[in-house]
Design an enzyme around this catalytic site. Structure first.
Site, PDB file in Angstrom:
ATOM      1  N   SER A   1       0.869  -1.192   0.000  1.00 39.06           N
ATOM      2  CA  SER A   1       0.000   0.000   0.000  1.00 39.06           C
ATOM      3  C   SER A   1       0.892   1.224   0.000  1.00 39.06           C
ATOM      4  O   SER A   1       2.051   1.146   0.444  1.00 39.06           O
ATOM      5  CB  SER A   1      -0.858   0.005   1.266  1.00 39.06           C
ATOM      6  OG  SER A   1      -1.445   1.289   1.465  1.00 39.06           O
TER       7      SER A   1
ATOM      8  N   TYR B   1      -2.651  -1.242  10.348  1.00 40.13           N
ATOM      9  CA  TYR B   1      -2.466  -1.390   8.899  1.00 40.13           C
ATOM     10  C   TYR B   1      -1.088  -0.851   8.484  1.00 40.13           C
ATOM     11  O   TYR B   1      -0.347  -1.508   7.742  1.00 40.13           O
ATOM     12  CB  TYR B   1      -3.584  -0.640   8.187  1.00 40.13           C
ATOM     13  CG  TYR B   1      -3.687  -0.842   6.693  1.00 40.13           C
ATOM     14  CD1 TYR B   1      -4.142  -2.046   6.167  1.00 40.13           C
ATOM     15  CD2 TYR B   1      -3.357   0.181   5.798  1.00 40.13           C
ATOM     16  CE1 TYR B   1      -4.266  -2.223   4.793  1.00 40.13           C
ATOM     17  CE2 TYR B   1      -3.488   0.012   4.420  1.00 40.13           C
ATOM     18  CZ  TYR B   1      -3.942  -1.196   3.932  1.00 40.13           C
ATOM     19  OH  TYR B   1      -4.068  -1.364   2.574  1.00 40.13           O
TER      20      TYR B   1
HETATM   21  C1  BGC Z   1      -6.209   1.525   1.907  1.00 39.19           C
HETATM   22  C2  BGC Z   1      -7.398   2.371   1.579  1.00 39.19           C
HETATM   23  C3  BGC Z   1      -6.998   3.826   1.404  1.00 39.19           C
HETATM   24  C4  BGC Z   1      -5.849   3.931   0.445  1.00 39.19           C
HETATM   25  C5  BGC Z   1      -5.341   5.358   0.286  1.00 39.19           C
HETATM   26  C6  BGC Z   1      -5.134   1.750   0.899  1.00 39.19           C
HETATM   27  O1  BGC Z   1      -4.033   0.979   1.214  1.00 39.19           O
HETATM   28  O2  BGC Z   1      -6.583   0.162   1.912  1.00 39.19           O
HETATM   29  O3  BGC Z   1      -8.371   2.249   2.591  1.00 39.19           O
HETATM   30  O4  BGC Z   1      -8.081   4.566   0.900  1.00 39.19           O
HETATM   31  O5  BGC Z   1      -4.781   3.115   0.873  1.00 39.19           O
HETATM   32  O6  BGC Z   1      -5.188   6.015   1.497  1.00 39.19           O
END
Ligand code: BGC
Length: 257
Positions: free
Chosen positions: A145, A158
């Protein structure tokens, strides 16, 4: 079956929906057979399987909770047993739980870290052991991410999991390079998938997010799948140890308001 991945077999975790589903279908379009992994929703996984087959490739369905070691081992075992080999691993399964830091419970911490990081870690280990024994090359692609690098207030678990995935990737690239196994991360920004369903339903929240994205829109799972195909194919052979950001410019332009 012809295509850029003809004869290859790929495990794609979390391929019942979202980014994982698009990657499974895209790799299948290029000739790869797919291990479709799912945890709860067999009907979604069956839909992915049908789409893989419609593309002319083989698919097997394997249920797994990637946070359980024996399940990750079984994913690899089933690839060899039913499809004869396993060349590509896409660690895509991931979850996020929103909570201010001071309210995070041990249960939520374990859930997020175990799926996003422990799952990717031990599935990669099971995948690599077979390749090492057979002296075969391979590709590991982690769907990380932008939050492997960028803050995400109220998503500390996360961020911890994706930051861990970044260093895991870098370490494995060095350890596994001599085995001919490449390891890279794809770091998506805001992609229109079920993980973002709640946010997409909240117009104010969505508008605030879109203001932060220079390209002015969310990404599609298919766009992420195109990058995964690049990394899985011969074109990506010299890439290892890197994160490939795909976010419409979000990471360069983040504002809270
Ligand atoms: C997350 C999303 C978020 C995006 C940008 C992703 O990794 O799962 O929830 O909107 O990042 O912030």
């Amino acid at each position: 079956m012809s295509g850029r991945l003809a004869g290859k077999v790929a495990i794609v975790t979390g391929s019942g929906s979202g980014i994982g589903k698009s990657i499974a279908i895209r790799l299948a379009n290029e000739g790869a057979s797919i291990v479709v992994d799912y945890r709860n929703h067999i009907e979604q996984a069956q839909d992915t399987k049908s789409k893989v087959e419609a593309a002319g490739s083989k698919a097997i369905l394997v249920p797994a909770d990637v946070s359980v070691l024996s399940d990750t081992q079984n994913l690899v075992d089933q690839a060899y047993k039913q499809l004869g080999r396993c060349d590509i691993l896409v660690n895509n399964a991931g979850i996020e739980i929103e909570a201010p830091f001071w309210e995070v419970t041990e249960k939520d911490y374990d859930a997020v870290l175990n799926v996003n990081l422990k799952g990717a870690f031990f599935l990669a280990q099971a995948f690599v052991r077979r390749l090492r024994d057979a002296k075969l090359p391979g590709r590991i692609i982690n769907i990380s991410s932008v939050h492997e690098d960028m803050v995400f207030p109220n998503f500390s678990t996360y961020c911890a999991s994706k930051g861990g995935m970044r260093m895991l990737m870098r370490d494995l690239a060095v350890e596994l390079g001599p085995l001919g196994i490449t390891v890279n991360n794809i770091a998506p920004g805001a992609i229109a998938t079920p993980i973002n369903a709640k946010m997409m339903d909240n117009k104010a929240q969505l508008d605030a997010l879109l203001k932060n994205i220079p390209l002015g829109r969310m990404g599609t799972p298919e766009e992420v799948a195109g990058l995964a195909l690049f990394l899985a194919s011969d074109d990506g052979a010299y890439c290892t140890g890197s994160t490939f950001i795909i976010d419409g410019g979000l990471i360069r332009n983040y504002h809270e308001q």
